[in-house]
Write a protein that holds these residues in place. Structure first.
Motif, PDB file in Angstrom:
ATOM      1  N   GLU A   1      -8.771   6.187  -6.189  1.00 36.11           N
ATOM      2  CA  GLU A   1      -8.315   5.232  -5.184  1.00 36.11           C
ATOM      3  C   GLU A   1      -8.429   5.827  -3.790  1.00 36.11           C
ATOM      4  OE1 GLU A   1      -4.363   4.162  -6.316  1.00 36.11           O
ATOM      5  OE2 GLU A   1      -5.033   3.202  -8.168  1.00 36.11           O
ATOM      6  N   VAL A   2      -8.373   4.957  -2.813  1.00 37.71           N
ATOM      7  CA  VAL A   2      -8.463   5.374  -1.420  1.00 37.71           C
ATOM      8  C   VAL A   2      -7.061   5.315  -0.816  1.00 37.71           C
ATOM      9  CG1 VAL A   2      -9.499   4.826   0.814  1.00 37.71           C
ATOM     10  CG2 VAL A   2     -10.800   4.468  -1.281  1.00 37.71           C
TER      11      VAL A   2
ATOM     12  N   ARG B   1     -11.907   3.551   7.342  1.00 34.36           N
ATOM     13  CA  ARG B   1     -13.180   3.003   6.848  1.00 34.36           C
ATOM     14  C   ARG B   1     -13.369   1.567   7.311  1.00 34.36           C
ATOM     15  NH1 ARG B   1     -13.433   5.210   0.610  1.00 34.36           N
ATOM     16  NH2 ARG B   1     -13.737   7.395   1.148  1.00 34.36           N
TER      17      ARG B   1
ATOM     18  N   THR C   1      -7.111   6.402   5.043  1.00 37.15           N
ATOM     19  CA  THR C   1      -8.546   6.450   4.784  1.00 37.15           C
ATOM     20  C   THR C   1      -9.113   5.040   4.720  1.00 37.15           C
ATOM     21  OG1 THR C   1      -8.217   8.472   3.514  1.00 37.15           O
ATOM     22  CG2 THR C   1     -10.310   7.340   3.223  1.00 37.15           C
ATOM     23  N   ARG C   2      -8.415   4.125   4.069  1.00 34.94           N
ATOM     24  CA  ARG C   2      -8.867   2.733   3.968  1.00 34.94           C
ATOM     25  C   ARG C   2      -8.950   2.093   5.352  1.00 34.94           C
ATOM     26  NH1 ARG C   2      -5.038   0.506   0.803  1.00 34.94           N
ATOM     27  NH2 ARG C   2      -6.129   1.206  -1.044  1.00 34.94           N
ATOM     28  N   LYS C   3      -7.936   2.325   6.175  1.00 37.65           N
ATOM     29  CA  LYS C   3      -7.932   1.724   7.515  1.00 37.65           C
ATOM     30  C   LYS C   3      -9.036   2.317   8.395  1.00 37.65           C
ATOM     31  CE  LYS C   3      -3.211   0.296   7.394  1.00 37.65           C
ATOM     32  NZ  LYS C   3      -2.639  -0.814   8.062  1.00 37.65           N
TER      33      LYS C   3
ATOM     34  N   GLU D   1       0.828  -1.210   0.000  1.00 37.64           N
ATOM     35  CA  GLU D   1       0.000   0.000   0.000  1.00 37.64           C
ATOM     36  C   GLU D   1       0.864   1.262   0.000  1.00 37.64           C
ATOM     37  OE1 GLU D   1      -0.310  -2.271   2.509  1.00 37.64           O
ATOM     38  OE2 GLU D   1      -2.192  -3.301   2.026  1.00 37.64           O
TER      39      GLU D   1
END
Length: 144
Positions: free
Chosen positions: A125-126, A134, A130-132, A47
């Protein structure tokens, strides 16, 4: 002398990256994917590597800023006089702009902003943080 040589190397790498690497990543999603996969020696996860590829414009900018800053710093150290501060100010501006660029690079990796500095095919894309966030919010909502 070492700083001067290193500065020239950074400038050459910046020119190469500006005319060869960044345009390819900007236009071609497949090229961006390949470069992300080839960064296997990088000590962070996929990532973060992908975030670095998203921030290719800032990587190129940093190469120019570091090269210019090292050259200005080396020349200032060799030619410094009490009345000549132009090279010192150029060096300090380079350091400040490099730090700003590094901060923007972190924002791209973590949150995928600002969108204008991200290749068009990667703008939706995230970012990593932000992904974590969410995922954590999703886990909490399903726990209740």
């Amino acid at each position: 002398m070492f700083a001067l040589i290193l500065g020239v190397i950074f400038l050459i790498a910046g020119v190469y990256h500006a005319f060869r690497g960044t345009p390819r990543i900007w236009r071609d999603p497949e090229q961006a994917r390949r470069i992300t996969e080839n960064l296997t020696d990088f000590p962070f996860g996929p990532e973060v590597r992908h975030g670095l590829v998203r921030g290719t414009v800032l990587m190129t900018t940093n190469m120019f800023l570091l090269g210019g800053g090292l050259i200005c710093g080396a020349l200032w150290q060799q030619q410094a006089t009490a009345h000549d501060a132009n090279l010192l100010w150029a060096f300090m501006a380079s350091v400040g702009l490099t730090l700003t660029s590094v901060l923007l690079g972190l924002l791209i990796t973590w949150f995928n902003v600002p969108k204008a500095l991200i290749p068009p095919h990667m703008r939706d894309e995230v970012g990593l943080v932000t992904r974590k966030l969410r995922a954590a919010r999703h886990r909490r909502s399903h726990r209740s």
